[in-house]
Structure formats: structure tokens, C-alpha cells
Design a protein around this motif. Sequence first.
Motif, PDB file in Angstrom:
ATOM      1  N   LYS A 110       0.821  -1.204   0.000  1.00 25.65           N
ATOM      2  CA  LYS A 110       0.000   0.000   0.000  1.00 25.65           C
ATOM      3  C   LYS A 110       0.858   1.258   0.000  1.00 25.65           C
ATOM      4  O   LYS A 110       0.376   2.350  -0.312  1.00 25.65           O
TER       5      LYS A 110
ATOM      6  N   ASN B 146       1.056   1.448  -3.867  1.00 25.37           N
ATOM      7  CA  ASN B 146      -0.214   1.669  -4.572  1.00 25.37           C
ATOM      8  C   ASN B 146      -1.123   2.694  -3.911  1.00 25.37           C
ATOM      9  O   ASN B 146      -2.081   3.157  -4.535  1.00 25.37           O
TER      10      ASN B 146
ATOM     11  N   ASN C 275      -2.639   3.813   0.266  1.00 26.02           N
ATOM     12  CA  ASN C 275      -3.448   3.226   1.339  1.00 26.02           C
ATOM     13  C   ASN C 275      -4.817   3.896   1.331  1.00 26.02           C
ATOM     14  O   ASN C 275      -4.926   5.095   1.600  1.00 26.02           O
ATOM     15  N   ASP C 276      -5.848   3.140   1.031  1.00 22.06           N
ATOM     16  CA  ASP C 276      -7.192   3.700   0.874  1.00 22.06           C
ATOM     17  C   ASP C 276      -7.667   4.406   2.143  1.00 22.06           C
ATOM     18  O   ASP C 276      -8.274   5.480   2.075  1.00 22.06           O
TER      19      ASP C 276
END
Length: 312
Positions: free
Chosen positions: A293, A296, A298-299
Motif C-alpha cells: 500500500k 499503490n 493506502n485507501d
Amino acid sequence: MIAESGMFVGRKPTWAGLGEGVEEAKNSEEAMKLARLDWDVVPQPIKTESGILLKGYQANIRNIDNKVLGVTSDKYSIVQNAEAFSFTDEILKNSLGVKYETAGSVKGGKIVWLLAKMPEQLITDEKFEPFVLFANSHDGSLGVKVCMTPIRVACQNTLNLALKQAERVWTCRHTGDIKSKMEEAKVAIFNASHYMNNLEEELGILKMKKIDNDGFVKMLDSLVPINELKMSNRQLTNAKIIRNGIERVYFDAPDLQDIEKSAYRFVNAVSDYATHSEPLRKTPNYKENIFLKTINGNDLIDRSYLIARKVA
């Protein structure tokens, strides 16, 4: 998602324990050797047990142990580890204070990464360590990616926010000529500096957005809502654990006590919780999943930033 245990003890970056220190490396080739990533990937045709060729596909095999790292289209061009990161050498040559830090692989070698550390800098009177993370895959999941990973030194929080004004992640071509490498290096350093400048501005704005305890609860409601009519018992339990964990960090974390209650403190609490605690379901590779994450995004952290940005 993340559980509460061990929140304030032994804070380390998300890549701690996943790679090898390569501070002594003078170039990316040496870094690959120090991290034992100096292997190649060879494409091989795929056949069934009866010997029938599977047209259009190839197996990407690591040459040191014949491990299959991925199955891709036969049009997929493999980028070797040394080639993927070779342009980073120009960054070290032309950027004062940038040095290789750590390198490693995750997912059994499918994704290989190299981390470079930029000089420490002050952002809103706090020490930050900016890292540039380079990643390459052998399973087709990503190209050569470059991403900014700023670390707040006081708590080792990862504040890799998805800013609207500056890209945090970008992709580089893998070309072999020196001119192209120099251009890619210039782009990487420009994007890194641009991101850090914008991050400083954004964090300054968040610090100015003061909130009281009720305001914190409202932000938490937006981030982790609870709806007893629509959620299963497990969903409710998990949501309450997450909320309690973030709330505990917000009010109890030693490194946040000197920061006024604000949108900035809220984002730090979420980042702290998302990156430094064990997951609700602890799998053998949970540390790798948290680290991915970092590449990419971390939501949970990104959503906390969007919520914080809307505070009046």
C-alpha cells in the motif's frame, strides 16, 4: 484492516524487515547484489502435461532456482532488475544528499523494489524523511513505478497522501540509452521535489483546520461509518475495532500530544493506525500487504485526507 495491539511500541517504516540495507551501494547494480536481487528472469513457453503448447502465453522464470514468478502474454517484455533501476544512478550522481537505503522483494520475488532516501527536511516545523521508492514486477502487475513516501520522523507515520496538485506515483520507461536515463532521472527528481513542496502546503492547511472532540467523531463517522441495519455482525465488530483503534491513537499517542486537535492530527492518527498495527486477520504476509500500500496507496489514509480537507 488493523487491530489495536502494540500501537505505540517499536515504530518502524512499512518496509522494515522486508529488505536489506544497501546504504554502501555506489550504484543500483551494487544495491541489487547487496540485496541478493542480482538474478534474471527468463521467458519460457508453457505446455500442458500432454505437451500441447499454450499459444499466446509465457512463464517468467527466475534463473537461479527456476521459480515461476508470473504467467503473462508472450508479448510481455521482461525488464530485468538491473535494467529497471539503472536510471536511478543518475539521480544519485546529480542530486545532493540522495542515497540508496534499502532494497528487497515481495510476493516471492514477483515485485522487486529499491528505496532511496532524500535529505531530511522540515515541514510545518516537523522533521520529515522523504523516500523515493522504485518498484518493478515480473508478473505483469505493474511497470517500473516510482512513488514518494514521506515519513514523519516523530512517529514513523507514512504520509503518502494522494494530492490533487502533485502526483505521488508515476511510471518510468525502461530504456537503455544514457540520454533517456538522464531524462527519467530528471523527471523523478522534479516530481519528488514538486510533491514534497505541495505536501508541505497541504499539511500546513490541515494544521490550520482546528476541530473539537465532536468534530473528530464526525470525521470518524465519515471514515468508518456504522449502520447496524445494513452491516453484518462481523462488519459491525470490525468497524468498531477500527474506530476504537483510531480514536485511541488520536487521544493517546505520545507523538500527537503536542499537536493541536486538528485535521492534521486526524490524518496522522489514521496513518498511525493503518501502518503500525497488526491486521484484524493476521496472515503470514500481512507486512507485505501493508508495504504494497506504500506503492499503490493506502485507501484508509487517502480517504482520511479527503475528509480532513473538507473541514471548514
